[in-house]
Motif scaffolding. Structure first.
Motif, PDB file in Angstrom:
ATOM      1  N   GLN A  86       0.983  -0.734   5.134  1.00  0.00           N
ATOM      2  CA  GLN A  86       1.154  -2.171   4.868  1.00  0.00           C
ATOM      3  C   GLN A  86       1.258  -2.972   6.162  1.00  0.00           C
ATOM      4  OE1 GLN A  86       4.549  -2.117   2.258  1.00  0.00           O
ATOM      5  NE2 GLN A  86       3.367  -1.322   0.538  1.00  0.00           N
ATOM      6  N   ALA A  87       1.937  -2.423   7.159  1.00  0.00           N
ATOM      7  CA  ALA A  87       2.066  -3.119   8.445  1.00  0.00           C
ATOM      8  C   ALA A  87       0.710  -3.227   9.139  1.00  0.00           C
ATOM      9  CB  ALA A  87       3.083  -2.399   9.331  1.00  0.00           C
ATOM     10  N   GLN A  94      -2.242  -3.167   7.586  1.00  0.00           N
ATOM     11  CA  GLN A  94      -3.013  -4.120   6.785  1.00  0.00           C
ATOM     12  C   GLN A  94      -2.616  -5.559   7.116  1.00  0.00           C
ATOM     13  OE1 GLN A  94      -2.234  -2.830   2.762  1.00  0.00           O
ATOM     14  NE2 GLN A  94      -4.025  -1.493   2.711  1.00  0.00           N
ATOM     15  N   ALA A  95      -1.334  -5.804   7.284  1.00  0.00           N
ATOM     16  CA  ALA A  95      -0.859  -7.153   7.622  1.00  0.00           C
ATOM     17  C   ALA A  95      -1.426  -7.600   8.972  1.00  0.00           C
ATOM     18  CB  ALA A  95       0.667  -7.196   7.639  1.00  0.00           C
ATOM     19  N   PHE A  96      -1.504  -6.685   9.916  1.00  0.00           N
ATOM     20  CA  PHE A  96      -2.083  -6.994  11.225  1.00  0.00           C
ATOM     21  C   PHE A  96      -3.556  -7.383  11.082  1.00  0.00           C
ATOM     22  CE2 PHE A  96      -4.301  -5.732  15.136  1.00  0.00           C
ATOM     23  CZ  PHE A  96      -3.576  -6.433  16.093  1.00  0.00           C
ATOM     24  N   PHE A  97      -4.309  -6.581  10.343  1.00  0.00           N
ATOM     25  CA  PHE A  97      -5.722  -6.888  10.120  1.00  0.00           C
ATOM     26  C   PHE A  97      -5.863  -8.252   9.443  1.00  0.00           C
ATOM     27  CE2 PHE A  97      -6.674  -2.774  11.504  1.00  0.00           C
ATOM     28  CZ  PHE A  97      -8.019  -2.468  11.403  1.00  0.00           C
ATOM     29  N   LYS A  98      -5.088  -8.490   8.397  1.00  0.00           N
ATOM     30  CA  LYS A  98      -5.188  -9.756   7.657  1.00  0.00           C
ATOM     31  C   LYS A  98      -4.826 -10.956   8.525  1.00  0.00           C
ATOM     32  CE  LYS A  98      -4.407  -7.735   3.107  1.00  0.00           C
ATOM     33  NZ  LYS A  98      -3.451  -7.571   1.998  1.00  0.00           N
ATOM     34  N   ALA A  99      -3.843 -10.820   9.381  1.00  0.00           N
ATOM     35  CA  ALA A  99      -3.447 -11.925  10.265  1.00  0.00           C
ATOM     36  C   ALA A  99      -4.576 -12.259  11.240  1.00  0.00           C
ATOM     37  CB  ALA A  99      -2.161 -11.572  11.020  1.00  0.00           C
ATOM     38  N   ASN A 100      -5.221 -11.235  11.781  1.00  0.00           N
ATOM     39  CA  ASN A 100      -6.356 -11.460  12.674  1.00  0.00           C
ATOM     40  C   ASN A 100      -7.513 -12.116  11.923  1.00  0.00           C
ATOM     41  OD1 ASN A 100      -6.367 -10.114  15.625  1.00  0.00           O
ATOM     42  ND2 ASN A 100      -4.948  -9.012  14.300  1.00  0.00           N
ATOM     43  N   ILE A 144      -7.867   1.993  22.445  1.00  0.00           N
ATOM     44  CA  ILE A 144      -8.368   1.056  21.448  1.00  0.00           C
ATOM     45  C   ILE A 144      -7.164   0.394  20.798  1.00  0.00           C
ATOM     46  CG2 ILE A 144     -10.459   2.407  21.074  1.00  0.00           C
ATOM     47  CD1 ILE A 144      -9.364   3.150  18.333  1.00  0.00           C
ATOM     48  N   CYS A 145      -7.422  -0.610  20.015  1.00  0.00           N
ATOM     49  CA  CYS A 145      -6.357  -1.332  19.324  1.00  0.00           C
ATOM     50  C   CYS A 145      -5.469  -0.341  18.569  1.00  0.00           C
ATOM     51  CB  CYS A 145      -6.991  -2.340  18.362  1.00  0.00           C
ATOM     52  SG  CYS A 145      -5.851  -3.095  17.188  1.00  0.00           S
ATOM     53  N   LEU A 146      -4.171  -0.461  18.745  1.00  0.00           N
ATOM     54  CA  LEU A 146      -3.225   0.443  18.093  1.00  0.00           C
ATOM     55  C   LEU A 146      -3.439   0.461  16.588  1.00  0.00           C
ATOM     56  CD1 LEU A 146       0.359   1.219  18.801  1.00  0.00           C
ATOM     57  CD2 LEU A 146      -0.071   0.107  16.640  1.00  0.00           C
ATOM     58  N   CYS A 147      -3.583  -0.714  15.976  1.00  0.00           N
ATOM     59  CA  CYS A 147      -3.745  -0.769  14.522  1.00  0.00           C
ATOM     60  C   CYS A 147      -5.116  -0.260  14.102  1.00  0.00           C
ATOM     61  CB  CYS A 147      -3.476  -2.180  14.008  1.00  0.00           C
ATOM     62  SG  CYS A 147      -1.727  -2.615  14.106  1.00  0.00           S
ATOM     63  N   GLY A 148      -6.121  -0.451  14.943  1.00  0.00           N
ATOM     64  CA  GLY A 148      -7.434   0.127  14.664  1.00  0.00           C
ATOM     65  C   GLY A 148      -7.382   1.641  14.704  1.00  0.00           C
ATOM     66  N   MET A 149      -6.665   2.177  15.669  1.00  0.00           N
ATOM     67  CA  MET A 149      -6.519   3.626  15.777  1.00  0.00           C
ATOM     68  C   MET A 149      -5.770   4.170  14.562  1.00  0.00           C
ATOM     69  SD  MET A 149      -7.155   6.358  17.601  1.00  0.00           S
ATOM     70  CE  MET A 149      -7.177   6.325  19.384  1.00  0.00           C
ATOM     71  N   LEU A 150      -4.701   3.482  14.161  1.00  0.00           N
ATOM     72  CA  LEU A 150      -3.937   3.943  13.008  1.00  0.00           C
ATOM     73  C   LEU A 150      -4.726   3.811  11.714  1.00  0.00           C
ATOM     74  CD1 LEU A 150      -0.353   2.661  13.854  1.00  0.00           C
ATOM     75  CD2 LEU A 150      -1.188   5.024  13.888  1.00  0.00           C
ATOM     76  N   ALA A 151      -5.617   2.827  11.636  1.00  0.00           N
ATOM     77  CA  ALA A 151      -6.436   2.666  10.435  1.00  0.00           C
ATOM     78  C   ALA A 151      -7.282   3.921  10.203  1.00  0.00           C
ATOM     79  CB  ALA A 151      -7.316   1.422  10.547  1.00  0.00           C
ATOM     80  N   ALA A 152      -7.693   4.557  11.288  1.00  0.00           N
ATOM     81  CA  ALA A 152      -8.464   5.797  11.167  1.00  0.00           C
ATOM     82  C   ALA A 152      -7.610   6.934  10.603  1.00  0.00           C
ATOM     83  CB  ALA A 152      -9.049   6.199  12.519  1.00  0.00           C
ATOM     84  N   ASP A 153      -6.312   6.865  10.830  1.00  0.00           N
ATOM     85  CA  ASP A 153      -5.373   7.899  10.361  1.00  0.00           C
ATOM     86  C   ASP A 153      -4.666   7.503   9.071  1.00  0.00           C
ATOM     87  OD1 ASP A 153      -5.755   9.604  12.562  1.00  0.00           O
ATOM     88  OD2 ASP A 153      -4.183   8.625  13.729  1.00  0.00           O
ATOM     89  N   ILE A 154      -5.100   6.444   8.431  1.00  0.00           N
ATOM     90  CA  ILE A 154      -4.305   5.804   7.373  1.00  0.00           C
ATOM     91  C   ILE A 154      -3.926   6.753   6.230  1.00  0.00           C
ATOM     92  CG2 ILE A 154      -6.071   4.826   5.826  1.00  0.00           C
ATOM     93  CD1 ILE A 154      -3.098   2.919   7.347  1.00  0.00           C
ATOM     94  N   GLU A 155      -4.757   7.704   5.906  1.00  0.00           N
ATOM     95  CA  GLU A 155      -4.444   8.608   4.790  1.00  0.00           C
ATOM     96  C   GLU A 155      -3.260   9.524   5.090  1.00  0.00           C
ATOM     97  OE1 GLU A 155      -5.582   8.308   1.701  1.00  0.00           O
ATOM     98  OE2 GLU A 155      -6.742   6.612   2.458  1.00  0.00           O
ATOM     99  N   SER A 156      -2.934   9.717   6.355  1.00  0.00           N
ATOM    100  CA  SER A 156      -1.796  10.578   6.694  1.00  0.00           C
ATOM    101  C   SER A 156      -0.527   9.775   6.994  1.00  0.00           C
ATOM    102  CB  SER A 156      -2.145  11.475   7.885  1.00  0.00           C
ATOM    103  OG  SER A 156      -2.382  10.701   9.038  1.00  0.00           O
ATOM    104  N   LEU A 157      -0.582   8.455   6.783  1.00  0.00           N
ATOM    105  CA  LEU A 157       0.562   7.596   7.091  1.00  0.00           C
ATOM    106  C   LEU A 157       1.271   7.127   5.830  1.00  0.00           C
ATOM    107  CD1 LEU A 157      -1.099   5.396   9.865  1.00  0.00           C
ATOM    108  CD2 LEU A 157       0.321   7.423  10.154  1.00  0.00           C
ATOM    109  N   PRO A 158       2.573   6.886   5.921  1.00  0.00           N
ATOM    110  CA  PRO A 158       3.308   6.391   4.758  1.00  0.00           C
ATOM    111  C   PRO A 158       2.934   4.929   4.438  1.00  0.00           C
ATOM    112  CG  PRO A 158       4.765   6.516   6.657  1.00  0.00           C
ATOM    113  CD  PRO A 158       3.448   7.107   7.074  1.00  0.00           C
ATOM    114  N   ASP A 159       3.275   4.517   3.233  1.00  0.00           N
ATOM    115  CA  ASP A 159       2.909   3.177   2.753  1.00  0.00           C
ATOM    116  C   ASP A 159       3.419   2.047   3.636  1.00  0.00           C
ATOM    117  OD1 ASP A 159       1.339   3.951   0.634  1.00  0.00           O
ATOM    118  OD2 ASP A 159       2.940   3.800  -0.855  1.00  0.00           O
ATOM    119  N   ASN A 160       4.635   2.168   4.182  1.00  0.00           N
ATOM    120  CA  ASN A 160       5.164   1.060   4.984  1.00  0.00           C
ATOM    121  C   ASN A 160       4.342   0.846   6.254  1.00  0.00           C
ATOM    122  OD1 ASN A 160       6.201   3.423   6.167  1.00  0.00           O
ATOM    123  ND2 ASN A 160       8.232   2.559   6.515  1.00  0.00           N
ATOM    124  N   ILE A 161       3.839   1.919   6.830  1.00  0.00           N
ATOM    125  CA  ILE A 161       2.979   1.780   8.015  1.00  0.00           C
ATOM    126  C   ILE A 161       1.611   1.247   7.590  1.00  0.00           C
ATOM    127  CG2 ILE A 161       1.817   2.993   9.905  1.00  0.00           C
ATOM    128  CD1 ILE A 161       4.269   4.873  10.009  1.00  0.00           C
TER     129      ILE A 161
END
Length: 188
Positions: free
Chosen positions: A118-119, A121-127, A99-116
């Motif tokens: 934000q990156a 979120q920026a991908f989602f917003k650009a789309n 699946i989309c890398l950023c979609g997959m990471l969105a599912a893990d977002i609570e375990s990721l640092p803020d810089n990831i």
């Protein structure tokens, strides 16, 4: 003859694939070590922490995907642009197991640092921003159905695309993805 990829590029390519298959918590440097054929210390040389690697993977993936989206001919009718966009999501699915890398990471977002976060979120917003422009064009051309403001419809449509790749993976069919695009196309 294809150009030779560096160890760093191989690590990044494999990390992107593993994230798309398993998510942030589903792979380790040991997995990458076996795939690339280097010691984990070599991976740490290029990417001192997993977060460094994942942030670089998000940036690489984002640049690639957004480059492909922006390469869609701006002079095309909106429904054709949306069809090309849907095909990009279809390529992301590969054999139906990614699946989309950023979609997959969105599912893990609570375990990721803020810089990831934000990156991603920026991908989602650009789309969503690109889709809003296409939907506005489609509403004007009467080729796409847009309920409400294009910006709101774009967020809903992008969420539907992201959800469709999950369902496509679950049911091993790209039909779920095709359903999303069909939902906004004007019947002719």
């Amino acid at each position: 003859m294809e150009p030779t990829t560096t160890v760093r590029e191989q690590i990044l390519d494999h990390a992107i694939t593993l994230i798309m298959l398993r998510g942030y918590n589903g792979f380790s440097y040991r997995d990458l070590s076996g795939l690339v054929g280097v010691k984990t210390s070599s991976i740490h040389y290029y990417f001192p922490s997993k977060d460094d690697l994942v942030l670089e993977a998000v940036n690489e993936y984002s640049n690639s995907v957004l480059g492909a989206i922006h390469a869609i001919d701006a002079s095309l009718p909106a429904d054709v642009k949306l069809n090309k966009y849907g095909k990009l999501f279809g390529r992301t699915l590969g054999d139906g197991d990614q699946i989309c890398l950023c979609g997959m990471l969105a599912a893990d977002i609570e375990s990721l640092p803020d810089n990831i976060r934000q990156a991603v979120q920026a991908f989602f917003k650009a789309n969503e921003s690109w889709l809003a422009k296409v939907l506005a064009q489609g509403a004007q051309e009467h080729t796409l159905v847009v309920n409400g403001k294009p910006e709101n419809a774009a967020r809903a449509l992008y969420a539907a695309f992201q959800g469709s790749v999950l369902a496509s993976r679950l049911f091993h069919t790209k039909a779920r993805l095709e359903d999303v695009e069909a939902s906004v196309r004007v019947a002719r």
